[in-house]
Write a protein that holds these residues in place. Structure first.
Motif, PDB file in Angstrom:
ATOM      1  N   ASP A 102      -9.026  11.451 -47.531  1.00  0.00           N
ATOM      2  CA  ASP A 102      -8.538  12.794 -47.830  1.00  0.00           C
ATOM      3  C   ASP A 102      -7.365  13.146 -46.914  1.00  0.00           C
ATOM      4  O   ASP A 102      -7.490  13.085 -45.693  1.00  0.00           O
ATOM      5  CB  ASP A 102      -9.670  13.806 -47.665  1.00  0.00           C
ATOM      6  CG  ASP A 102      -9.256  15.194 -48.112  1.00  0.00           C
ATOM      7  OD1 ASP A 102      -8.643  15.909 -47.300  1.00  0.00           O
ATOM      8  OD2 ASP A 102      -9.545  15.561 -49.261  1.00  0.00           O
ATOM      9  N   LYS A 103      -6.254  13.520 -47.488  1.00  0.00           N
ATOM     10  CA  LYS A 103      -5.049  13.790 -46.696  1.00  0.00           C
ATOM     11  C   LYS A 103      -5.227  14.982 -45.772  1.00  0.00           C
ATOM     12  O   LYS A 103      -4.638  15.022 -44.678  1.00  0.00           O
ATOM     13  CB  LYS A 103      -3.857  13.989 -47.628  1.00  0.00           C
ATOM     14  CG  LYS A 103      -3.517  12.742 -48.430  1.00  0.00           C
ATOM     15  CD  LYS A 103      -2.500  13.041 -49.514  1.00  0.00           C
ATOM     16  CE  LYS A 103      -2.416  11.892 -50.495  1.00  0.00           C
ATOM     17  NZ  LYS A 103      -1.567  12.206 -51.659  1.00  0.00           N
ATOM     18  N   GLU A 104      -6.027  15.944 -46.181  1.00  0.00           N
ATOM     19  CA  GLU A 104      -6.279  17.096 -45.320  1.00  0.00           C
ATOM     20  C   GLU A 104      -7.048  16.683 -44.069  1.00  0.00           C
ATOM     21  O   GLU A 104      -6.775  17.167 -42.969  1.00  0.00           O
ATOM     22  CB  GLU A 104      -7.060  18.176 -46.084  1.00  0.00           C
ATOM     23  CG  GLU A 104      -7.301  19.451 -45.298  1.00  0.00           C
ATOM     24  CD  GLU A 104      -6.018  20.164 -44.898  1.00  0.00           C
ATOM     25  OE1 GLU A 104      -6.036  20.832 -43.841  1.00  0.00           O
ATOM     26  OE2 GLU A 104      -5.002  20.052 -45.617  1.00  0.00           O
ATOM     27  N   ASP A 105      -8.003  15.759 -44.233  1.00  0.00           N
ATOM     28  CA  ASP A 105      -8.725  15.233 -43.067  1.00  0.00           C
ATOM     29  C   ASP A 105      -7.774  14.528 -42.116  1.00  0.00           C
ATOM     30  O   ASP A 105      -7.890  14.675 -40.891  1.00  0.00           O
ATOM     31  CB  ASP A 105      -9.811  14.247 -43.513  1.00  0.00           C
ATOM     32  CG  ASP A 105     -10.967  14.913 -44.231  1.00  0.00           C
ATOM     33  OD1 ASP A 105     -11.189  16.124 -44.022  1.00  0.00           O
ATOM     34  OD2 ASP A 105     -11.649  14.212 -45.006  1.00  0.00           O
TER      35      ASP A 105
ATOM     36  N   GLN B 148      -4.645  15.138 -41.727  1.00  0.00           N
ATOM     37  CA  GLN B 148      -3.829  16.165 -41.090  1.00  0.00           C
ATOM     38  C   GLN B 148      -4.568  16.815 -39.919  1.00  0.00           C
ATOM     39  O   GLN B 148      -3.989  17.097 -38.872  1.00  0.00           O
ATOM     40  CB  GLN B 148      -3.441  17.237 -42.117  1.00  0.00           C
ATOM     41  CG  GLN B 148      -2.632  18.383 -41.559  1.00  0.00           C
ATOM     42  CD  GLN B 148      -1.212  17.985 -41.188  1.00  0.00           C
ATOM     43  OE1 GLN B 148      -0.502  17.396 -41.987  1.00  0.00           O
ATOM     44  NE2 GLN B 148      -0.799  18.315 -39.968  1.00  0.00           N
ATOM     45  N   GLN B 149      -5.871  17.024 -40.095  1.00  0.00           N
ATOM     46  CA  GLN B 149      -6.664  17.718 -39.078  1.00  0.00           C
ATOM     47  C   GLN B 149      -7.094  16.807 -37.934  1.00  0.00           C
ATOM     48  O   GLN B 149      -7.477  17.294 -36.871  1.00  0.00           O
ATOM     49  CB  GLN B 149      -7.908  18.332 -39.729  1.00  0.00           C
ATOM     50  CG  GLN B 149      -7.619  19.406 -40.772  1.00  0.00           C
ATOM     51  CD  GLN B 149      -6.835  20.578 -40.186  1.00  0.00           C
ATOM     52  OE1 GLN B 149      -7.111  21.033 -39.089  1.00  0.00           O
ATOM     53  NE2 GLN B 149      -5.844  21.059 -40.934  1.00  0.00           N
TER      54      GLN B 149
ATOM     55  N   ALA C 105       1.666   9.664 -46.767  1.00  0.00           N
ATOM     56  CA  ALA C 105       0.955  10.601 -45.891  1.00  0.00           C
ATOM     57  C   ALA C 105       0.908  10.072 -44.462  1.00  0.00           C
ATOM     58  O   ALA C 105       1.149  10.810 -43.499  1.00  0.00           O
ATOM     59  CB  ALA C 105      -0.459  10.837 -46.419  1.00  0.00           C
TER      60      ALA C 105
END
Length: 212
Positions: free
Chosen positions: A31-34, A36-37, A64
C-alpha cells in the motif's frame, strides 16, 4: 515503523522475523500510503530481475519508491532488491531497473581469466572487506562473514557507492549506498551477528532509536 515492501517476490518471512528479533515495528505491505507513513523502506527480493521489475511496475511501486527516495525516505534493498536499485540488468535480456544507483547487473561468467571454472550461483558465507568503515550502517561492524546466494552481481558501479565487498572469483559489491539509498547483496537476516548488526544500524538510521 518500517515498511517491508510486498510485491510477491521477497523473502518476507525471514525479514519480518529478523525485525521482530531486533525489536522494530514493521508492516509487510504494498500500500503506497503505508510506504508514505513508514520511517524507512525495505525492498527484499528473490527470483528474476525482469519479473521483479514487472511486478513493481504493475503495482505502481516503482514510481512510488523512487518518489519517496527523492523525498529522503531511507531505503534498503536486499539481494535481488539491491540489484533492482541499479540502472539495468542483463538477466533474461536487458531490463531497466529503478536507476537509484549507477551500475549494471551481470551474470557471473563462471570462468576466470585463466580458464578456471567455478560454480554459479555463488552460494555460501564470504568475508566482507570494508571500503567505508566509518559509514553509519557499519557502526560496530568490523567485517565478518555474511550469507550470499546469487547468480548475478553488480558491475560498473560508482566507487564512492561501494561500502563493502566480498570476493567470489570476482569482486562482489556486498553493501552499496548513496545518501538514503542502501543495499546488501547478501541476506542480512540470514547472516548471523554481522547481518543483524547491519539491520539494527539501518533501522536506527530510519527511526532514530536503537531498538523498538
Amino acid at each position: 515503523m518500517l515498511a517491508v515492501i510486498d510485491y510477491g517476490m521477497g523473502n518476507l518471512h525471514s525479514v519480518s522475523k529478523a525485525l521482530e528479533r531486533i525489536g522494530y515495528d514493521y508492516k509487510v505491505t504494498s500500500d503506497k500510503e503505508d510506504l508514505q507513513q513508514a520511517d524507512g523502506l525495505i525492498l527484499p527480493g528473490v527470483g528474476a530481475f525482469p519479473d521483479a521489475m514487472k511486478e513493481l511496475q504493475r503495482l505502481g511501486l516503482d514510481s512510488a519508491i523512487c518518489h519517496l527516495v527523492q523525498e529522503g525516505k531511507p531505503l534498503l534493498g536486499i539481494c535481488l532488491g539491491m540489484q533492482l536499485l541499479f540502472e539495468e540488468s542483463e538477466e533474461g535480456g536487458i531490463h531497466k531497473g529503478l536507476s537509484l544507483l549507477k551500475g549494471r547487473v551481470c551474470r557471473f561468467p563462471g570462468k576466470t581469466a585463466q580458464g578456471e571454472r567455478y560454480k554459479v550461483p555463488h552460494m555460501g558465507w564470504n568475508r566482507l572487506k570494508l571500503h567505508q568503515p566509518d559509514h553509519p550502517v557499519l557502526e560496530g561492524v568490523k567485517g565478518g562473514y555474511t550469507y550470499f546466494v546469487h547468480s548475478y552481481y553488480v558491475t560498473e558501479l560508482a566507487e564512492e557507492d561501494l561500502i563493502a565487498s566480498a570476493l567470489y572469483f570476482e569482486r562482489v559489491p556486498a553493501i552499496v549506498g548513496r545518501a538514503n539509498v542502501l543495499g546488501t547483496q547478501f541476506h542480512p537476516e540470514k547472516s548471523g551477528p554481522t547481518g543483524m548488526a547491519l539491520l539494527v544500524n539501518f533501522c536506527r538510521l530510519c527511526t532514530g532509536v536503537k531498538a523498538g
